[in-house]
Scaffold this motif. Sequence first.
Motif, PDB file in Angstrom:
ATOM      1  N   TYR A 103      -0.545  18.097  -4.546  1.00 18.68           N
ATOM      2  CA  TYR A 103      -0.732  16.913  -5.393  1.00 18.68           C
ATOM      3  C   TYR A 103      -1.999  16.172  -4.996  1.00 18.68           C
ATOM      4  CZ  TYR A 103       4.118  17.454  -6.903  1.00 18.68           C
ATOM      5  OH  TYR A 103       5.282  17.940  -7.427  1.00 18.68           O
ATOM      6  N   VAL A 104      -2.659  15.591  -5.967  1.00 21.65           N
ATOM      7  CA  VAL A 104      -3.815  14.735  -5.682  1.00 21.65           C
ATOM      8  C   VAL A 104      -3.333  13.591  -4.783  1.00 21.65           C
ATOM      9  CG1 VAL A 104      -5.499  13.143  -6.705  1.00 21.65           C
ATOM     10  CG2 VAL A 104      -4.961  15.315  -7.856  1.00 21.65           C
ATOM     11  N   ASP A 105      -4.050  13.313  -3.716  1.00 24.90           N
ATOM     12  CA  ASP A 105      -3.755  12.255  -2.743  1.00 24.90           C
ATOM     13  C   ASP A 105      -2.577  12.569  -1.825  1.00 24.90           C
ATOM     14  OD1 ASP A 105      -5.897  10.613  -3.563  1.00 24.90           O
ATOM     15  OD2 ASP A 105      -4.672   9.757  -5.165  1.00 24.90           O
ATOM     16  N   GLN A 106      -2.029  13.778  -1.893  1.00 24.16           N
ATOM     17  CA  GLN A 106      -0.957  14.170  -0.975  1.00 24.16           C
ATOM     18  C   GLN A 106      -1.566  14.480   0.388  1.00 24.16           C
ATOM     19  OE1 GLN A 106       1.290  17.635  -2.145  1.00 24.16           O
ATOM     20  NE2 GLN A 106       2.416  17.698  -0.213  1.00 24.16           N
ATOM     21  N   LEU A 107      -1.020  13.860   1.430  1.00 27.28           N
ATOM     22  CA  LEU A 107      -1.532  14.060   2.782  1.00 27.28           C
ATOM     23  C   LEU A 107      -0.578  14.848   3.675  1.00 27.28           C
ATOM     24  CD1 LEU A 107      -2.975  10.492   3.447  1.00 27.28           C
ATOM     25  CD2 LEU A 107      -4.212  12.549   2.719  1.00 27.28           C
ATOM     26  N   LEU A 135       7.113  12.599  -2.732  1.00 22.93           N
ATOM     27  CA  LEU A 135       7.412  12.044  -4.054  1.00 22.93           C
ATOM     28  C   LEU A 135       8.681  11.216  -3.963  1.00 22.93           C
ATOM     29  CD1 LEU A 135       6.900  15.144  -6.398  1.00 22.93           C
ATOM     30  CD2 LEU A 135       5.230  13.385  -5.775  1.00 22.93           C
ATOM     31  N   ASP A 136       8.701  10.101  -4.673  1.00 21.92           N
ATOM     32  CA  ASP A 136       9.930   9.309  -4.757  1.00 21.92           C
ATOM     33  C   ASP A 136      10.832   9.912  -5.838  1.00 21.92           C
ATOM     34  OD1 ASP A 136       8.949   8.429  -7.246  1.00 21.92           O
ATOM     35  OD2 ASP A 136       8.410   6.445  -6.499  1.00 21.92           O
ATOM     36  N   GLY A 137      11.983   9.312  -6.059  1.00 21.90           N
ATOM     37  CA  GLY A 137      12.943   9.826  -7.025  1.00 21.90           C
ATOM     38  C   GLY A 137      12.436   9.889  -8.451  1.00 21.90           C
ATOM     39  N   ALA A 138      11.392   9.139  -8.763  1.00 23.48           N
ATOM     40  CA  ALA A 138      10.806   9.158 -10.104  1.00 23.48           C
ATOM     41  C   ALA A 138       9.701  10.202 -10.224  1.00 23.48           C
ATOM     42  CB  ALA A 138      10.251   7.779 -10.454  1.00 23.48           C
ATOM     43  N   GLY A 139       9.389  10.873  -9.098  1.00 24.00           N
ATOM     44  CA  GLY A 139       8.340  11.881  -9.124  1.00 24.00           C
ATOM     45  C   GLY A 139       6.954  11.336  -8.875  1.00 24.00           C
ATOM     46  N   THR A 140       6.864  10.126  -8.343  1.00 27.61           N
ATOM     47  CA  THR A 140       5.576   9.487  -8.064  1.00 27.61           C
ATOM     48  C   THR A 140       5.192   9.712  -6.610  1.00 27.61           C
ATOM     49  OG1 THR A 140       6.068   7.767  -9.681  1.00 27.61           O
ATOM     50  CG2 THR A 140       4.342   7.277  -8.065  1.00 27.61           C
ATOM     51  N   LEU A 141       3.960  10.151  -6.377  1.00 25.86           N
ATOM     52  CA  LEU A 141       3.462  10.288  -5.023  1.00 25.86           C
ATOM     53  C   LEU A 141       3.371   8.894  -4.411  1.00 25.86           C
ATOM     54  CD1 LEU A 141       1.824  12.680  -3.238  1.00 25.86           C
ATOM     55  CD2 LEU A 141       0.124  10.887  -3.504  1.00 25.86           C
ATOM     56  N   ILE A 142       3.977   8.706  -3.260  1.00 29.17           N
ATOM     57  CA  ILE A 142       4.015   7.369  -2.672  1.00 29.17           C
ATOM     58  C   ILE A 142       2.789   7.108  -1.790  1.00 29.17           C
ATOM     59  CG2 ILE A 142       6.536   7.247  -2.774  1.00 29.17           C
ATOM     60  CD1 ILE A 142       5.392   7.382   0.579  1.00 29.17           C
ATOM     61  N   VAL A 143       2.335   5.912  -1.779  1.00 26.43           N
ATOM     62  CA  VAL A 143       1.311   5.333  -0.921  1.00 26.43           C
ATOM     63  C   VAL A 143       0.155   6.289  -0.589  1.00 26.43           C
ATOM     64  CG1 VAL A 143       0.957   3.826   1.061  1.00 26.43           C
ATOM     65  CG2 VAL A 143       3.256   4.088   0.152  1.00 26.43           C
ATOM     66  N   PRO A 144      -0.685   6.597  -1.573  1.00 25.48           N
ATOM     67  CA  PRO A 144      -1.862   7.419  -1.286  1.00 25.48           C
ATOM     68  C   PRO A 144      -2.648   6.839  -0.110  1.00 25.48           C
ATOM     69  CG  PRO A 144      -1.656   7.093  -3.642  1.00 25.48           C
ATOM     70  CD  PRO A 144      -0.637   6.188  -2.984  1.00 25.48           C
ATOM     71  N   GLY A 145      -3.056   7.701   0.812  1.00 25.72           N
ATOM     72  CA  GLY A 145      -3.834   7.269   1.965  1.00 25.72           C
ATOM     73  C   GLY A 145      -3.023   6.896   3.183  1.00 25.72           C
ATOM     74  N   THR A 149       1.695   7.828   7.526  1.00 31.68           N
ATOM     75  CA  THR A 149       3.024   7.462   8.034  1.00 31.68           C
ATOM     76  C   THR A 149       4.026   7.369   6.892  1.00 31.68           C
ATOM     77  OG1 THR A 149       2.077   6.265   9.905  1.00 31.68           O
ATOM     78  CG2 THR A 149       4.344   5.720   9.300  1.00 31.68           C
ATOM     79  N   ALA A 150       3.692   6.637   5.844  1.00 36.39           N
ATOM     80  CA  ALA A 150       4.618   6.480   4.707  1.00 36.39           C
ATOM     81  C   ALA A 150       4.921   7.820   4.054  1.00 36.39           C
ATOM     82  CB  ALA A 150       4.042   5.499   3.689  1.00 36.39           C
ATOM     83  N   GLN A 151       3.897   8.653   3.912  1.00 35.45           N
ATOM     84  CA  GLN A 151       4.126   9.953   3.280  1.00 35.45           C
ATOM     85  C   GLN A 151       4.981  10.859   4.164  1.00 35.45           C
ATOM     86  OE1 GLN A 151       0.843  11.943   1.423  1.00 35.45           O
ATOM     87  NE2 GLN A 151       0.238  10.128   0.270  1.00 35.45           N
ATOM     88  N   THR A 152       4.787  10.809   5.470  1.00 36.58           N
ATOM     89  CA  THR A 152       5.625  11.591   6.382  1.00 36.58           C
ATOM     90  C   THR A 152       7.065  11.134   6.281  1.00 36.58           C
ATOM     91  OG1 THR A 152       3.755  11.899   7.890  1.00 36.58           O
ATOM     92  CG2 THR A 152       5.964  12.311   8.774  1.00 36.58           C
ATOM     93  N   HIS A 153       7.285   9.835   6.291  1.00 36.08           N
ATOM     94  CA  HIS A 153       8.652   9.311   6.179  1.00 36.08           C
ATOM     95  C   HIS A 153       9.293   9.714   4.854  1.00 36.08           C
ATOM     96  CE1 HIS A 153       9.149   7.071   9.885  1.00 36.08           C
ATOM     97  NE2 HIS A 153       7.916   6.592   9.746  1.00 36.08           N
ATOM     98  N   GLN A 154       8.540   9.703   3.753  1.00 36.08           N
ATOM     99  CA  GLN A 154       9.105  10.098   2.454  1.00 36.08           C
ATOM    100  C   GLN A 154       9.462  11.585   2.455  1.00 36.08           C
ATOM    101  OE1 GLN A 154       9.837   7.955  -0.222  1.00 36.08           O
ATOM    102  NE2 GLN A 154      11.003   9.753  -0.860  1.00 36.08           N
ATOM    103  N   CYS A 155       8.605  12.414   3.025  1.00 34.93           N
ATOM    104  CA  CYS A 155       8.924  13.846   3.133  1.00 34.93           C
ATOM    105  C   CYS A 155      10.220  14.046   3.911  1.00 34.93           C
ATOM    106  CB  CYS A 155       7.792  14.595   3.829  1.00 34.93           C
ATOM    107  SG  CYS A 155       6.257  14.745   2.894  1.00 34.93           S
TER     108      CYS A 155
END
Length: 137
Positions: free
Chosen positions: A123-127, A44-54, A57-63
């Motif tokens: 979360y929906v679309d969380q990988l 999730l970004d600072g606004a609480g939005t799940l970033i880049v569904p699918g 790599t992007a989700q790992t970096h955000q985590c």
Amino acid sequence: MGRWGGKTRRMNESEVAAGLAPTPNYRYADVVGDRLFLAGQVPLDGAGTLIVPGDVTAQTHQCLTNLFDLIAVHGFTPADIHRLTIYVVGPQEHLGIAWRAMTDRFDDDVPPATLLGVHLLGYVDQLVEIDAHVERG
């Protein structure tokens, strides 16, 4: 007093100031002595939005960004991370993609880690979700 007779704890305002999403009725971490007990970090970004569904790599970096921000706000450093568990949804190749993202962020020096393929996360679309053992010394 909290529900179980202890002190009620709320999310730390400094965590939100560090860029973590505000999360009602949920805490990111507790410091106990030289240990930081933390919830699994999600993309999730600072606004609480799940970033880049699918995008694994992007989700790992955000985590990892959330993990590093969280430990810093509580006075810990990446050197204090002694174990990681990385949960990854999807086919086998997603595991390799997540691992490459981990090695990139840790400059090829990832702490001891377990990489797990799972059916779904919160979360929906969380990988991806990352848990860590953090302790000074």
